[in-house]
Scaffold this motif. Structure first.
Motif, PDB file in Angstrom:
ATOM      1  N   PRO A  91      13.101  20.455   5.598  1.00 12.85           N
ATOM      2  CA  PRO A  91      13.165  18.918   6.405  1.00 12.85           C
ATOM      3  C   PRO A  91      12.999  17.866   5.593  1.00 12.85           C
TER       4      PRO A  91
ATOM      5  N   LEU B  27      19.438  19.406  11.026  1.00 10.57           N
ATOM      6  CA  LEU B  27      18.980  20.756  10.140  1.00 10.57           C
ATOM      7  C   LEU B  27      19.601  21.710  10.641  1.00 10.57           C
TER       8      LEU B  27
ATOM      9  N   ALA C  22      15.829  17.104   3.061  1.00  8.95           N
ATOM     10  CA  ALA C  22      16.896  16.816   3.790  1.00  8.95           C
ATOM     11  C   ALA C  22      16.901  15.500   4.156  1.00  8.95           C
TER      12      ALA C  22
ATOM     13  N   CYS D  58       9.127  17.968  11.216  1.00 10.96           N
ATOM     14  CA  CYS D  58      10.488  17.514  11.673  1.00 10.96           C
ATOM     15  C   CYS D  58      10.100  16.186  12.678  1.00 10.96           C
TER      16      CYS D  58
ATOM     17  N   ASN E   9      16.350  19.340  14.690  1.00  5.87           N
ATOM     18  CA  ASN E   9      16.734  20.793  14.681  1.00  5.87           C
ATOM     19  C   ASN E   9      18.024  21.187  15.388  1.00  5.87           C
TER      20      ASN E   9
ATOM     21  N   GLN F 133      20.856  24.879   5.336  1.00  2.00           N
ATOM     22  CA  GLN F 133      19.689  25.252   4.345  1.00  2.00           C
ATOM     23  C   GLN F 133      19.984  26.284   3.395  1.00  2.00           C
TER      24      GLN F 133
ATOM     25  N   SER G 264      19.280  22.811  13.913  1.00  2.00           N
ATOM     26  CA  SER G 264      19.894  21.768  13.947  1.00  2.00           C
ATOM     27  C   SER G 264      20.094  21.433  15.026  1.00  2.00           C
TER      28      SER G 264
END
Length: 344
Positions: free
Chosen positions: A65, A77, A68, A101, A108, A47, A18
């Protein structure tokens, strides 16, 4: 679904279970600037909110991903180590995940790591556990995360109702040693290692803060979780996932007092939810009261993680008072946005 203890640890990651440095850290404000700055935070998505779908195979690691960003409008994330199924060691898989991503514009931010016990009283086992976390530091670095989240204690023992090995003082001493050793490795990669109130002794914020006071690294920190202050749980009927999830809390540390104590050391917040009332408020935590405390601490500008656990409870127990994953995630996001509007 019957799981051995080892399989459960590996697959679940026990998060409950994340990337950019500015995002993970609250802005440390001077008294003069505090009054001039609005209270704010950014949203990230844990997650584990999709745990039941990931366990059942209805959803894959690489779907996270996309879901989301495209379904929930969250582009930051938080991963769970257990859902990687050791593919964090596979350069082809990691390259594909990172590419997805990048294409989505997703950030991330964090990997929640549930591995061997870095607070073990056994020196050799503790050293092995610390070294076992190195690959997660490397994975976080590759994905351009800011941090990994670790546990201080034997999470499986805590889940199954088994007493911790050692007194709080003995485990705290071992935890400080293991945590400090891991931080020495993580600092070189500029990856922060943060600790969540999770299971066992770590559900006591005073115990956690005592350990942090023994660790000099500037890469240390805490991740307060609204729903993880249970000091004592009932023993499960079996070792399968449903039995473990369906234990009840017998004794809990006051969550508001716990978060208040943890906020000076906080590098983020995990906003755990399970069920909602007709107005969309969480039934376990008064979010407005909680965020008033967070605001009063001076913390602002960091990430608040959406972590909806109700879908797992629904899918395992068939209790339809819990919302499906999609609805629960959206309800949590809506509640957090309402909090920010009213308190910001």
């Amino acid at each position: 679904m019957e799981l051995s203890r080892r399989d459960f640890i590996n697959r679940m990651g026990l998060a409950a279970g994340s990337c950019g440095l500015a995002g993970i850290f609250p802005n440390l404000l001077t008294a003069g600037s505090l009054d001039q700055r609005k209270f704010t935070f950014e949203l990230s998505l844990a997650q584990f909110s999709f745990a039941s779908e990931l366990f059942s195979g209805k959803m894959t690691m690489l779907d996270f991903p996309q879901r989301a960003v495209n379904e929930f409008g969250v582009n930051t994330l938080e991963y769970v180590s257990g859902f990687f199924n050791n593919k964090h060691l596979d350069p082809v898989f990691m390259k594909e995940l990172k590419s997805i991503c990048n294409d989505l514009g997703a950030k991330n931010h964090l990997i929640m790591v549930d591995a061997e016990n870095i607070a073990s009283l056994d020196t050799a086992a503790r050293k092995k556990a610390v070294e076992g976390h190195y690959s997660w530091v490397d994975a976080a670095k590759y994905l351009e995360c800011s941090a990994i989240r670790v546990n201080l204690g034997d999470t499986m023992a805590a889940l199954t109702g088994k007493a911790e090995e050692g007194t709080p003082e003995e485990v705290a001493k071992a935890a400080a040693d293991g945590y400090n050793s891991l931080l020495e490795y993580a600092e070189k990669a500029e990856i922060h290692v943060i600790v969540e109130n999770h299971f066992g002794y770590s559900t006591d914020p005073d115990w956690l803060i005592g350990i942090l006071s023994q660790v000099p690294s500037s890469f240390k920190g805490l991740l307060p979780d609204f729903g993880n202050f249970c000091l004592e749980r009932s023993k499960p009927d079996g070792a399968d996932l449903k039995s473990l999830i369906n234990t009840t809390c017998l004794r809990e540390y006051d969550r508001y007092e716990g978060v208040k104590k943890m906020m000076p050391y906080s590098k983020g917040v995990s906003a755990k939810t399970h069920r909602f009332d007709a107005e969309g408020n969480d039934l376990d935590t008064d979010f407005f009261k909680m965020f008033e405390l967070i605001k009063a601490s001076g913390w602002s500008g960091g990430y608040v993680g959406i972590e909806y656990e109700g879908g797992l409870m629904r899918d395992l127990g068939g209790d339809h008072s819990y919302l499906p994953n999609e609805q629960g995630i959206k309800a949590t996001k809506k509640l957090l946005e309402k909090v920010l509007t009213e308190l910001g």
